[in-house]
Design a protein around this motif. Structure first.
Motif, short mmCIF file in Angstrom:
data_model
loop_
_atom_site.label_atom_id
_atom_site.label_comp_id
_atom_site.label_asym_id
_atom_site.label_seq_id
_atom_site.Cartn_x
_atom_site.Cartn_y
_atom_site.Cartn_z
N ALA A 195 0.83 -1.21 0.00
CA ALA A 195 0.00 0.00 0.00
C ALA A 195 0.86 1.25 0.00
N GLU A 196 1.97 1.22 0.71
CA GLU A 196 2.90 2.35 0.72
C GLU A 196 3.52 2.54 -0.67
N LEU A 197 3.90 1.44 -1.30
CA LEU A 197 4.46 1.54 -2.65
C LEU A 197 3.44 2.11 -3.62
N GLY A 198 2.17 1.81 -3.38
CA GLY A 198 1.11 2.28 -4.27
C GLY A 198 1.00 3.78 -4.35
N ARG A 199 1.59 4.49 -3.40
CA ARG A 199 1.56 5.96 -3.41
C ARG A 199 2.63 6.55 -4.32
N ARG A 200 3.54 5.73 -4.81
CA ARG A 200 4.61 6.23 -5.67
C ARG A 200 4.11 6.31 -7.11
N VAL A 207 2.52 -0.32 -12.56
CA VAL A 207 2.32 -1.60 -11.91
C VAL A 207 0.89 -1.81 -11.46
N ALA A 208 0.23 -0.73 -11.03
CA ALA A 208 -1.12 -0.84 -10.47
C ALA A 208 -2.23 -1.16 -11.47
N PRO A 209 -2.10 -0.81 -12.76
CA PRO A 209 -3.20 -1.09 -13.70
C PRO A 209 -3.63 -2.55 -13.69
N PRO A 210 -4.87 -2.83 -14.14
CA PRO A 210 -5.37 -4.20 -14.13
C PRO A 210 -4.41 -5.18 -14.79
N MET A 211 -4.28 -6.34 -14.20
CA MET A 211 -3.33 -7.34 -14.70
C MET A 211 -3.91 -8.04 -15.93
#
Length: 212
Positions: A195-200, A207-211
């Motif tokens: 979750a912390e990485l998700g703020r970058r 990386v966050a877009p749908p797989m």
């Protein structure tokens, strides 16, 4: 800034391409990306094989310099265009500590990630063997438990600072915690860290877009 344009060959939904694109974002480096691999083809063509004899992605091209293997590309980008960046420390012991996690992703994480990810995300529902996938997930959970235990004592993989170790492992952790249809143990420290990485911005964009 690079003297010549940085070009990344590889499709955006490849975890290894995602690592490199995230690294480029952290270093604020301009680049162009060319789709290659799977539905885009190109990797078996003679021109591509001349750059990367493995027919894999990603491949970095900078002028007449060509480099493949995603972890090596990230290291090169930091050394050539990010000297002094905290994400790849120059002190030998600190750098070696980061490097071991990049090696760990190849030796431990990637082998257990692939069968789970491919068994669900890249296999049509009617063709999935969920008994086998769950067995693979159980094996993956044991590997991810190592990271979860470590992250109970520190904010990032290698201590108090974000490094390439977080990029390399974080790209895979997004798949592990994001894939649906499996049972996995609670890994709260791993979940907090992701979750912390998700703020970058680099994670959010690449990386966050749908797989898929």
């Amino acid at each position: 800034m690079p003297d010549t344009q940085l070009t990344i060959w590889g499709r955006a939904n490849s975890v290894n391409v995602q690592k490199v694109l995230w690294c480029l974002t952290e270093l604020a480096l301009p680049y162009q990306r060319i789709d290659a691999g799977m539905q885009y083809g190109k990797t078996r063509e003679a021109d591509y094989l001349a750059m990367n004899p493995n027919a894999r992605i990603p491949t970095l091209v900078e002028g007449d310099y060509v480099l493949w293997e995603s972890n090596s590309i990230m290291r090169y980008l930091c050394m050539a265009h990010g000297r002094g960046t905290p994400i790849y420390p120059e002190a030998p012991k600190r750098r070696a500590s980061v490097d071991r996690w990049l090696d760990w992703t190849l030796a431990m994480v990637q082998p257990v990630d692939r069968p789970v990810f491919w068994g669900i995300v890249r296999t049509p529902p009617a063709e999935r063997d969920m008994i086998k996938v769950q067995q693979d997930a159980d094996a993956a959970a044991e590997v991810w438990a190592i990271a979860d235990r470590l992250l109970a004592t520190r904010p990032f993989m290698e201590g108090d600072a974000f490094t390439l170790a977080d990029i390399a492992i974080g790209a895979y952790a997004r798949r592990w915690l994001g894939v649906e249809g499996i049972t996995r143990p609670a890994q709260p420290h791993l979940t907090r860290w992701l979750a912390e990485l998700g703020r970058r911005p680099g994670f959010a964009q690449h990386v966050a877009p749908p797989m898929s």
